[in-house]
Design an enzyme around this catalytic site. Structure first.
Site, PDB file in Angstrom:
ATOM      1  N   THR A 196       8.047   1.656   7.769  1.00 25.23           N
ATOM      2  CA  THR A 196       8.456   2.832   6.982  1.00 25.23           C
ATOM      3  C   THR A 196       9.249   3.771   7.883  1.00 25.23           C
ATOM      4  OG1 THR A 196       6.583   2.702   5.501  1.00 25.23           O
ATOM      5  CG2 THR A 196       7.458   4.903   5.880  1.00 25.23           C
ATOM      6  N   GLY A 226       2.928   4.044  -3.187  1.00 23.63           N
ATOM      7  CA  GLY A 226       2.154   4.506  -2.032  1.00 23.63           C
ATOM      8  C   GLY A 226       2.254   6.010  -1.861  1.00 23.63           C
TER       9      GLY A 226
END
Ligand code: ASP
Length: 331
Positions: A196, A226
Site C-alpha cells: 500500500t 479496507g
C-alpha cells in the site's frame, strides 16, 4: 523607553522549542510504500535498489511541488502517482488480486486545512485511484464513491482507464494463487500483504494533507473494502496532524486509527511519535499489525510500525532519505 527586555523576551519565545512554526520547519513530505514481512536477508540487492529508486522518485515528485511553493494536497497527490504507476507497490499497477482474480482499488485523500476529503473503493481499471479520490473531493458533493458508481464517475471526469492486463503482475498473481490454495484466511497479520502507498505533507503555508492508495489484501473477497478509503481509519488530515496508515485494514478500521491518532495529539498533547505507538499498540491488542506515517503542523514526524519493515521516505530542505527495514534506521 528601553525596549531591550521586551526584545529579549520575544527572542526567547521565538527560539523556544514550543514556538516552532510551519515557516520555521519548512515544508516536509513523508511517504510509505506499505508495511509487512520485510527482512533484509530475504531481499536481493537488485530488488532493494529498485524499491529505493521508486521511493526516491515518489519523494522527488512530491518535493518538487513543495519546493515550488505548492500545496500539501498537490504534493501528496504528486508523490502517490509514481507509486501507483510502479508495479512494485500494491496500488494501481501491481495491485494485489481478489480471490476471483481481479484488481479492486481503494484510495482516499484529505486536505487538513479545509477538512475536505474524497475516497473511492472497489474500483477497477482506473489507472490512478488517487486522482479519482481527489475528483470525488473536488468535483462531487460526496466524500465516498464505490464500485460501478465510482467507475462511472471516473469516466465522466475523463480519468484514464487501463485494461486489466495493465494491472497484472506475475508476483501478485502467484501470491493470490498461494493464498487461495491455503484456503480463505481470516484477516490478520500475514505475508504478501504489503505495498500500500501513502503520503503526508506540510507545505510552506503550514497546511497539512494526507493520501493513501491500495489494492487491499491478497485474495480478499470481491467487494471487500479496507481501511484505506475509510476517512479516519487509513487516512486523516486536520489543521494539526496528518496520517496515512498501512497494515491489516480490518483492525485499523475498528481502531478508527488515523483520526484517533490525531485526536491523541490534539486532546492528550501526545507527540506524533507517542500517538503513533499508542495507536499501533491498540491495534496490536485487537490482533492487527501495520504502520503509520504522521506529521504535525510544526514538522514533527513519526514513522512507526509493528511489522518487520515499512518502505518509507522523507523529503525536506535537508534532502531525501529512504529506508525499508528496522525501525532503528529512520529516514
Ligand atoms: N491496509 C490495507 C488494506 O487493508 C492493506 C495494506 O496496507 O497493506 O486494504
Amino acid at each position: 523607553m528601553n525596549t531591550k527586555p521586551f526584545r529579549l523576551l520575544l527572542a526567547c519565545l521565538l527560539l523556544s522549542p514550543g514556538a516552532v512554526t510551519a515557516e520555521d520547519a519548512g515544508p516536509v513530505l513523508l511517504i510509505h510504500g506499505g508495511a509487512g514481512t520485510l527482512r533484509a536477508a530475504d531481499m536481493s540487492a537488485a530488488d532493494r535498489a529498485a524499491y529505493e529508486a521508486a521511493l526516491h522518485a515518489a519523494l522527488e515528485a512530491g518535493w518538487q511541488v513543495l519546493a515550488d511553493g505548492g500545496s500539501a494536497l498537490d504534493a501528496v497527490t504528486a508523490a502517490i502517482l509514481p507509486m501507483e504507476d510502479s508495479p512494485l507497490f500494491n496500488a494501481g499497477r501491481g495491485a494485489v488480486f481478489t480471490a476471483d482474480g481481479h484488481n479492486e482499488l481503494d484510495a482516499s485523500i484529505m486536505d487538513g486545512a479545509t477538512r475536505e476529503a474524497g475516497a473511492i473503493g472497489g474500483v477497477r481499471w482506473v489507472r490512478n485511484p488517487v486522482l479519482l479520490a481527489r475528483r470525488v473531493m473536488e468535483a462531487s458533493p460526496h466524500v465516498f464513491l464505490a464500485g460501478q458508481g465510482a467507475l462511472a464517475f471516473a469516466i465522466d471526469q475523463g480519468l484514464e482507464l487501463k485494461p486489466s492486463e495493465w494491472f497484472w503482475t506475475e508476483r501478485r498473481w502467484q501470491q493470490m494463487q498461494r493464498a487461495t490454495l491455503q484456503g480463505a484466511r481470516p484477516p490478520g497479520p500475514s505475508e504478501g500483504r504489503f505495498g500500500t502507498v501513502g503520503a503526508v505533507a506540510l507545505d510552506a503555508a503550514g497546511r497539512l494533507a494526507a493520501a493513501t492508495s491500495t489494492g487491499g489484501t491478497t485474495a480478499k473477497r470481491y467487494g471487500r473494502l479496507g481501511d484505506v478509503p475509510v476517512i479516519g481509519a487509513g487516512t486523516w488530515a486536520d489543521r494539526g496532524c496528518a496520517v496515512s496508515a498501512t497494515g491489516d485494514g480490518e483492525y485499523f478500521i475498528r481502531a478508527a486509527a488515523a483520526s484517533s491518532l490525531c485526536a491523541r495529539m490534539a486532546l492528550a498533547g501526545e507527540s506524533p511519535e507517542e500517538a503513533a505507538w499508542t495507536t499501533l499498540a491498540a491495534i496490536r491488542e485487537l490482533g492487527g499489525l501495520g504502520g503509520v506515517i504522521v506529521l504535525d503542523g510544526t514538522g514533527r514526524a513519526s514513522f512507526a510500525f509493528t511489522t518487520e519493515g515499512m518502505y518509507r521516505g522523507r523529503a525536506d530542505a535537508g534532502g531525501r532519505r529512504v529506508a525499508i527495514f528496522a525501525a532503528g534506521e529512520q529516514p
